[in-house]
Design a protein around this motif. Sequence first.
Motif, PDB file in Angstrom:
ATOM      1  N   VAL A  17       0.860  -1.185   0.000  1.00  0.00           N
ATOM      2  CA  VAL A  17       0.000   0.000   0.000  1.00  0.00           C
ATOM      3  C   VAL A  17       0.891   1.227   0.000  1.00  0.00           C
ATOM      4  CG1 VAL A  17      -1.783   1.275   1.250  1.00  0.00           C
ATOM      5  CG2 VAL A  17      -1.793  -1.221   1.294  1.00  0.00           C
ATOM      6  N   SER A  18       0.732   2.071  -0.995  1.00  0.00           N
ATOM      7  CA  SER A  18       1.481   3.315  -1.058  1.00  0.00           C
ATOM      8  C   SER A  18       0.768   4.363  -0.208  1.00  0.00           C
ATOM      9  CB  SER A  18       1.559   3.789  -2.514  1.00  0.00           C
ATOM     10  OG  SER A  18       2.174   5.042  -2.590  1.00  0.00           O
ATOM     11  N   GLY A  19       1.512   5.043   0.661  1.00  0.00           N
ATOM     12  CA  GLY A  19       0.915   6.087   1.492  1.00  0.00           C
ATOM     13  C   GLY A  19      -0.033   5.532   2.526  1.00  0.00           C
ATOM     14  N   GLY A  20       0.423   4.551   3.284  1.00  0.00           N
ATOM     15  CA  GLY A  20      -0.461   3.876   4.227  1.00  0.00           C
ATOM     16  C   GLY A  20      -0.420   4.376   5.655  1.00  0.00           C
ATOM     17  N   THR A  21      -0.027   5.627   5.866  1.00  0.00           N
ATOM     18  CA  THR A  21       0.048   6.117   7.247  1.00  0.00           C
ATOM     19  C   THR A  21      -1.064   7.077   7.635  1.00  0.00           C
ATOM     20  OG1 THR A  21       1.546   7.906   6.603  1.00  0.00           O
ATOM     21  CG2 THR A  21       2.557   5.851   7.372  1.00  0.00           C
ATOM     22  N   LYS A  22      -1.806   7.579   6.651  1.00  0.00           N
ATOM     23  CA  LYS A  22      -2.875   8.540   6.952  1.00  0.00           C
ATOM     24  C   LYS A  22      -4.083   8.263   6.068  1.00  0.00           C
ATOM     25  CE  LYS A  22      -0.360  12.209   6.074  1.00  0.00           C
ATOM     26  NZ  LYS A  22       0.038  13.603   5.910  1.00  0.00           N
ATOM     27  N   ALA A  42       4.629   2.244   2.325  1.00  0.00           N
ATOM     28  CA  ALA A  42       5.665   3.269   2.236  1.00  0.00           C
ATOM     29  C   ALA A  42       5.207   4.508   2.990  1.00  0.00           C
ATOM     30  CB  ALA A  42       5.929   3.620   0.775  1.00  0.00           C
ATOM     31  N   ALA A  43       6.164   5.146   3.650  1.00  0.00           N
ATOM     32  CA  ALA A  43       5.853   6.357   4.405  1.00  0.00           C
ATOM     33  C   ALA A  43       7.076   7.259   4.445  1.00  0.00           C
ATOM     34  CB  ALA A  43       5.430   6.000   5.816  1.00  0.00           C
ATOM     35  N   ARG A  44       6.841   8.566   4.398  1.00  0.00           N
ATOM     36  CA  ARG A  44       7.945   9.504   4.565  1.00  0.00           C
ATOM     37  C   ARG A  44       8.339   9.578   6.025  1.00  0.00           C
ATOM     38  NH1 ARG A  44       5.613  14.603   1.751  1.00  0.00           N
ATOM     39  NH2 ARG A  44       3.704  13.486   2.211  1.00  0.00           N
ATOM     40  N   VAL A  45       7.337   9.588   6.909  1.00  0.00           N
ATOM     41  CA  VAL A  45       7.562   9.650   8.350  1.00  0.00           C
ATOM     42  C   VAL A  45       6.586   8.681   9.004  1.00  0.00           C
ATOM     43  CG1 VAL A  45       7.496  11.122  10.389  1.00  0.00           C
ATOM     44  CG2 VAL A  45       8.221  12.076   8.211  1.00  0.00           C
ATOM     45  N   THR A  46       7.080   7.903   9.959  1.00  0.00           N
ATOM     46  CA  THR A  46       6.217   6.948  10.653  1.00  0.00           C
ATOM     47  C   THR A  46       6.032   7.412  12.088  1.00  0.00           C
ATOM     48  OG1 THR A  46       7.212   5.240   9.297  1.00  0.00           O
ATOM     49  CG2 THR A  46       5.889   4.499  11.134  1.00  0.00           C
ATOM     50  N   ARG A  47       5.078   8.307  12.313  1.00  0.00           N
ATOM     51  CA  ARG A  47       4.833   8.849  13.650  1.00  0.00           C
ATOM     52  C   ARG A  47       3.931   7.944  14.476  1.00  0.00           C
ATOM     53  NH1 ARG A  47       4.215  14.172  10.819  1.00  0.00           N
ATOM     54  NH2 ARG A  47       6.256  15.117  11.041  1.00  0.00           N
ATOM     55  N   ASP A  48       2.978   7.321  13.830  1.00  0.00           N
ATOM     56  CA  ASP A  48       2.002   6.491  14.516  1.00  0.00           C
ATOM     57  C   ASP A  48       1.915   5.143  13.785  1.00  0.00           C
ATOM     58  OD1 ASP A  48      -0.008   5.675  16.224  1.00  0.00           O
ATOM     59  OD2 ASP A  48      -1.588   6.740  15.159  1.00  0.00           O
ATOM     60  N   ILE A  50       1.373   1.290  12.596  1.00  0.00           N
ATOM     61  CA  ILE A  50       0.291   0.332  12.755  1.00  0.00           C
ATOM     62  C   ILE A  50       0.920  -1.021  13.101  1.00  0.00           C
ATOM     63  CG2 ILE A  50      -1.643  -0.812  11.599  1.00  0.00           C
ATOM     64  CD1 ILE A  50      -1.648   1.594   9.638  1.00  0.00           C
ATOM     65  N   ASP A  51       0.478  -1.621  14.198  1.00  0.00           N
ATOM     66  CA  ASP A  51       1.002  -2.924  14.599  1.00  0.00           C
ATOM     67  C   ASP A  51       0.748  -3.959  13.514  1.00  0.00           C
ATOM     68  OD1 ASP A  51       1.888  -1.992  17.038  1.00  0.00           O
ATOM     69  OD2 ASP A  51       0.095  -2.611  18.118  1.00  0.00           O
ATOM     70  N   GLY A  52       1.790  -4.673  13.155  1.00  0.00           N
ATOM     71  CA  GLY A  52       1.659  -5.729  12.168  1.00  0.00           C
ATOM     72  C   GLY A  52       2.073  -5.326  10.761  1.00  0.00           C
ATOM     73  N   ALA A  53       2.107  -4.035  10.478  1.00  0.00           N
ATOM     74  CA  ALA A  53       2.508  -3.555   9.151  1.00  0.00           C
ATOM     75  C   ALA A  53       4.013  -3.358   9.130  1.00  0.00           C
ATOM     76  CB  ALA A  53       1.809  -2.245   8.813  1.00  0.00           C
ATOM     77  N   GLU A  54       4.584  -3.579   7.962  1.00  0.00           N
ATOM     78  CA  GLU A  54       6.004  -3.319   7.749  1.00  0.00           C
ATOM     79  C   GLU A  54       6.114  -2.021   6.961  1.00  0.00           C
ATOM     80  OE1 GLU A  54       8.222  -6.740   6.283  1.00  0.00           O
ATOM     81  OE2 GLU A  54       6.480  -7.951   6.791  1.00  0.00           O
ATOM     82  N   TYR A  55       7.142  -1.226   7.274  1.00  0.00           N
ATOM     83  CA  TYR A  55       7.278   0.082   6.652  1.00  0.00           C
ATOM     84  C   TYR A  55       8.573   0.181   5.837  1.00  0.00           C
ATOM     85  CZ  TYR A  55       3.426   1.688   9.466  1.00  0.00           C
ATOM     86  OH  TYR A  55       2.187   1.840  10.010  1.00  0.00           O
ATOM     87  N   VAL A  56       8.471   0.868   4.711  1.00  0.00           N
ATOM     88  CA  VAL A  56       9.604   1.207   3.882  1.00  0.00           C
ATOM     89  C   VAL A  56       9.647   2.722   3.832  1.00  0.00           C
ATOM     90  CG1 VAL A  56      10.551   1.109   1.536  1.00  0.00           C
ATOM     91  CG2 VAL A  56       9.334  -0.861   2.476  1.00  0.00           C
ATOM     92  N   GLU A  57      10.823   3.293   4.095  1.00  0.00           N
ATOM     93  CA  GLU A  57      10.942   4.750   4.085  1.00  0.00           C
ATOM     94  C   GLU A  57      10.917   5.271   2.661  1.00  0.00           C
ATOM     95  OE1 GLU A  57      14.056   8.262   5.378  1.00  0.00           O
ATOM     96  OE2 GLU A  57      14.207   6.303   6.310  1.00  0.00           O
ATOM     97  N   ALA A  58      10.032   6.218   2.419  1.00  0.00           N
ATOM     98  CA  ALA A  58       9.925   6.846   1.095  1.00  0.00           C
ATOM     99  C   ALA A  58      10.447   8.272   1.196  1.00  0.00           C
ATOM    100  CB  ALA A  58       8.470   6.869   0.643  1.00  0.00           C
ATOM    101  N   ALA A  59      11.272   8.657   0.264  1.00  0.00           N
ATOM    102  CA  ALA A  59      11.863   9.992   0.287  1.00  0.00           C
ATOM    103  C   ALA A  59      11.040  10.977  -0.479  1.00  0.00           C
ATOM    104  CB  ALA A  59      13.276   9.955  -0.261  1.00  0.00           C
TER     105      ALA A  59
END
Length: 59
Positions: A17-22, A42-48, A50-59
């Motif tokens: 999922v692209s942009g899955g933080t908000k 993918a997320a630019r910043v992971t402030r909050d 989600i348990d169970g999701a894996e994140y990739v930093e997007a610039a």
Amino acid sequence: MRVQADPAEFAGKRVLVSGGTKGLGRATVERFLAGGARVITAARVTRDPIDGAEYVEAA
């Protein structure tokens, strides 16, 4: 209206999922997780995170 997720609906599936933080992206991540999928987002910043999701930093 909330729909009860079947915990095996997406079992064994992998989802990106692209942009899955908000907003809609976050709701999509949560729904796939509730259905048993492995989710990477993918997320630019992971402030909050989600348990169970894996994140990739997007610039």
